[in-house]
Write a protein that holds these residues in place. Sequence first.
Motif, PDB file in Angstrom:
ATOM      1  N   UNK A 244     -64.307  39.792 -14.899  1.00 15.11           N
ATOM      2  CA  UNK A 244     -62.899  39.974 -15.564  1.00 15.11           C
ATOM      3  C   UNK A 244     -62.240  41.436 -15.300  1.00 15.11           C
ATOM      4  N   UNK A 245     -61.214  41.604 -15.369  1.00 17.03           N
ATOM      5  CA  UNK A 245     -60.526  42.692 -14.757  1.00 17.03           C
ATOM      6  C   UNK A 245     -59.567  42.638 -15.361  1.00 17.03           C
ATOM      7  N   UNK A 246     -59.040  43.571 -17.102  1.00 14.79           N
ATOM      8  CA  UNK A 246     -58.230  43.667 -17.166  1.00 14.79           C
ATOM      9  C   UNK A 246     -56.572  43.635 -16.257  1.00 14.79           C
ATOM     10  N   UNK A 247     -56.726  44.467 -15.759  1.00 16.08           N
ATOM     11  CA  UNK A 247     -55.483  45.783 -14.574  1.00 16.08           C
ATOM     12  C   UNK A 247     -54.988  47.281 -15.742  1.00 16.08           C
ATOM     13  N   UNK A 248     -55.767  47.011 -17.065  1.00 13.46           N
ATOM     14  CA  UNK A 248     -55.060  47.862 -17.539  1.00 13.46           C
ATOM     15  C   UNK A 248     -54.221  47.709 -18.847  1.00 13.46           C
ATOM     16  N   UNK A 249     -54.292  46.249 -19.200  1.00 11.43           N
ATOM     17  CA  UNK A 249     -53.616  45.328 -20.071  1.00 11.43           C
ATOM     18  C   UNK A 249     -54.335  45.000 -21.191  1.00 11.43           C
ATOM     19  N   UNK A 250     -53.702  45.389 -22.075  1.00 13.10           N
ATOM     20  CA  UNK A 250     -53.983  45.268 -23.286  1.00 13.10           C
ATOM     21  C   UNK A 250     -54.317  44.094 -23.912  1.00 13.10           C
ATOM     22  N   UNK A 251     -52.663  43.763 -23.661  1.00  9.46           N
ATOM     23  CA  UNK A 251     -53.138  41.838 -24.907  1.00  9.46           C
ATOM     24  C   UNK A 251     -53.555  40.993 -23.163  1.00  9.46           C
ATOM     25  N   UNK A 252     -53.972  41.248 -22.181  1.00 12.91           N
ATOM     26  CA  UNK A 252     -54.814  39.978 -21.116  1.00 12.91           C
ATOM     27  C   UNK A 252     -56.422  40.123 -21.303  1.00 12.91           C
ATOM     28  N   UNK A 253     -56.551  41.907 -21.873  1.00 11.06           N
ATOM     29  CA  UNK A 253     -58.322  42.490 -22.483  1.00 11.06           C
ATOM     30  C   UNK A 253     -58.480  42.081 -23.633  1.00 11.06           C
ATOM     31  N   UNK A 254     -57.631  41.318 -24.661  1.00  7.38           N
ATOM     32  CA  UNK A 254     -58.176  40.780 -24.981  1.00  7.38           C
ATOM     33  C   UNK A 254     -57.838  39.006 -24.970  1.00  7.38           C
ATOM     34  N   UNK A 255     -57.408  39.029 -24.656  1.00  7.37           N
ATOM     35  CA  UNK A 255     -58.010  37.613 -23.966  1.00  7.37           C
ATOM     36  C   UNK A 255     -58.577  36.621 -23.506  1.00  7.37           C
ATOM     37  N   UNK A 256     -59.434  38.460 -22.713  1.00 11.48           N
ATOM     38  CA  UNK A 256     -60.120  37.924 -21.931  1.00 11.48           C
ATOM     39  C   UNK A 256     -61.428  37.616 -22.544  1.00 11.48           C
ATOM     40  N   UNK A 257     -61.086  38.746 -23.861  1.00  8.89           N
ATOM     41  CA  UNK A 257     -63.010  38.400 -24.625  1.00  8.89           C
ATOM     42  C   UNK A 257     -62.599  37.284 -24.745  1.00  8.89           C
ATOM     43  N   UNK A 258     -61.370  36.693 -26.077  1.00  9.70           N
ATOM     44  CA  UNK A 258     -61.633  35.334 -26.385  1.00  9.70           C
ATOM     45  C   UNK A 258     -62.322  34.083 -25.390  1.00  9.70           C
ATOM     46  N   UNK A 259     -61.631  33.943 -24.381  1.00  2.02           N
ATOM     47  CA  UNK A 259     -62.339  33.372 -23.700  1.00  2.02           C
ATOM     48  C   UNK A 259     -63.795  33.983 -23.597  1.00  2.02           C
ATOM     49  N   UNK A 260     -64.366  35.202 -23.138  1.00  2.00           N
ATOM     50  CA  UNK A 260     -65.781  35.297 -23.758  1.00  2.00           C
ATOM     51  C   UNK A 260     -66.588  34.575 -24.432  1.00  2.00           C
ATOM     52  N   UNK A 261     -65.690  35.006 -25.493  1.00  2.00           N
ATOM     53  CA  UNK A 261     -66.159  34.306 -27.170  1.00  2.00           C
ATOM     54  C   UNK A 261     -66.425  32.633 -27.463  1.00  2.00           C
ATOM     55  N   UNK A 262     -65.139  31.689 -26.506  1.00  2.00           N
ATOM     56  CA  UNK A 262     -65.159  30.052 -26.485  1.00  2.00           C
ATOM     57  C   UNK A 262     -66.460  29.989 -25.407  1.00  2.00           C
ATOM     58  N   UNK A 263     -66.985  31.234 -24.557  1.00  2.00           N
ATOM     59  CA  UNK A 263     -67.322  30.404 -23.962  1.00  2.00           C
ATOM     60  C   UNK A 263     -69.666  30.647 -24.560  1.00  2.00           C
ATOM     61  N   UNK A 264     -69.060  31.776 -25.942  1.00  2.00           N
ATOM     62  CA  UNK A 264     -69.987  31.706 -26.319  1.00  2.00           C
ATOM     63  C   UNK A 264     -71.811  32.948 -25.552  1.00  2.00           C
ATOM     64  N   UNK A 265     -70.345  33.686 -24.584  1.00  2.00           N
ATOM     65  CA  UNK A 265     -71.354  34.168 -23.987  1.00  2.00           C
ATOM     66  C   UNK A 265     -72.883  35.146 -24.915  1.00  2.00           C
ATOM     67  N   UNK A 266     -73.992  35.454 -24.195  1.00  2.00           N
ATOM     68  CA  UNK A 266     -74.685  36.339 -25.189  1.00  2.00           C
ATOM     69  C   UNK A 266     -74.884  37.780 -25.755  1.00  2.00           C
ATOM     70  N   UNK A 267     -74.038  38.482 -24.788  1.00  2.00           N
ATOM     71  CA  UNK A 267     -73.829  39.755 -24.831  1.00  2.00           C
ATOM     72  C   UNK A 267     -72.442  40.397 -24.092  1.00  2.00           C
ATOM     73  N   UNK A 268     -71.923  41.344 -24.182  1.00  2.00           N
ATOM     74  CA  UNK A 268     -70.712  42.142 -23.257  1.00  2.00           C
ATOM     75  C   UNK A 268     -71.857  43.368 -22.850  1.00  2.00           C
ATOM     76  N   UNK A 269     -70.855  43.792 -21.458  1.00  2.00           N
ATOM     77  CA  UNK A 269     -71.154  45.041 -21.086  1.00  2.00           C
ATOM     78  C   UNK A 269     -69.190  44.994 -20.607  1.00  2.00           C
ATOM     79  N   UNK A 270     -68.404  46.155 -21.224  1.00  2.00           N
ATOM     80  CA  UNK A 270     -67.543  46.594 -20.854  1.00  2.00           C
ATOM     81  C   UNK A 270     -67.247  48.660 -21.042  1.00  2.00           C
ATOM     82  N   UNK A 271     -66.593  48.687 -20.441  1.00  2.00           N
ATOM     83  CA  UNK A 271     -65.632  49.612 -19.471  1.00  2.00           C
ATOM     84  C   UNK A 271     -64.672  49.200 -20.659  1.00  2.00           C
ATOM     85  N   UNK A 272     -64.491  50.597 -21.239  1.00  2.00           N
ATOM     86  CA  UNK A 272     -63.559  50.484 -22.597  1.00  2.00           C
ATOM     87  C   UNK A 272     -62.115  50.315 -22.653  1.00  2.00           C
ATOM     88  N   UNK A 273     -61.404  49.785 -22.868  1.00  2.00           N
ATOM     89  CA  UNK A 273     -60.069  49.731 -22.033  1.00  2.00           C
ATOM     90  C   UNK A 273     -59.010  50.651 -23.212  1.00  2.00           C
TER      91      UNK A 273
END
Length: 346
Positions: free
Chosen positions: A101-130
């Motif tokens: 997923x891409x944040x496009x530099x948008x903090x709100x979108x980044x938070x929403x995407x992280x929530x989607x990852x959590x809802x999908x119960x991903x096992x881990x995260x690789x992040x270029x920190x926005x």
Amino acid sequence: MEKKVSIKDIAKHLGISISTVSFVVNGKAKEKRISEELTQRVLKLVEELGYKPDALARSFRTGKTNIIGFLVDDISRPFFSNLARFIDEKAAKNGYKIIYSSTRGNRKKAIELLQIFQDRHVDGYIIALPEGLETEVEALTESRKPVVLFDRYFRELNTDYVVINNEESTYKATCHLVDNGYQNIGFVTIDTIEQQMLDRLKGYEDAITRAGLIPSILKINYINAATGLPAIIDYLTEQKQLDAVIFSANYLCMDGLRAIRHLELNIPDDLAVLSFDDFELLEFVLPTITAIAQPLEDIAENIMTILMQRLNNPKVAHEYSQIVLPTAMTLRQSTAKKTSIKKTAC
């Protein structure tokens, strides 16, 4: 619409219990002492009927989804897309799939995407920190989900990360230009608090200071080429004394090459060019462009090594792995040595 095959359908067809089918498709046949003959019958029917286990339901049983979330600014940028290819290959070898997923530099979108990852119960995260997302990433680490940052990090945030020696890389790149006779070296970057960009700027400033030269810095409030290109054109028009310029990222270099063409400048006679981040196009444009190359496969290897250690040993306390890798400078035509060189050096 064709009905989806369920475990219940398979159990009914074979005249066995639902739990027996479940144990077989989840790889627990031997553990539950299910005969080899019955196991093969179940697996054969599973293949014939095209049964696909529900990943989310399976995650509730096993505690794992075998999915990793990968979050960056813009997956289309060469650095991220090329790194993603290596990550995908190494994840697949370990039985994992990646959601990109891409944040496009948008903090709100980044938070929403992280929530989607959590809802999908991903096992881990690789992040270029926005920028501005350190609180959310800190919360992820406290939830005991493995998180590996790359490309950038926050000094105050205690987590695993894999980065490159940004400061040293731009220091050496600036010295290369000085040693080749360039005396008025500009630096084009973005206006940000991201640590990797601050480190690149510092490396340039330190080299310029040591060489006794005057710095010339452009910080762009970057959104896309529509903001980057005009800013670079104005900068190069105003700073006519420049004989070289370093672009702190390859997308800035692309805008810079467009600006140089627009102004009808010749590389390197009018202006030497050096890019942070190498990618294929810089090898094929004429003249070819000198670039700092990041070790993409090494970055991916270290990211996956750290992540798999965490995933395979979730109850083991680990020291945080904070890895800094070296870069390599690929010398090309755009920074050719000047014919007359003043005796200035870093």
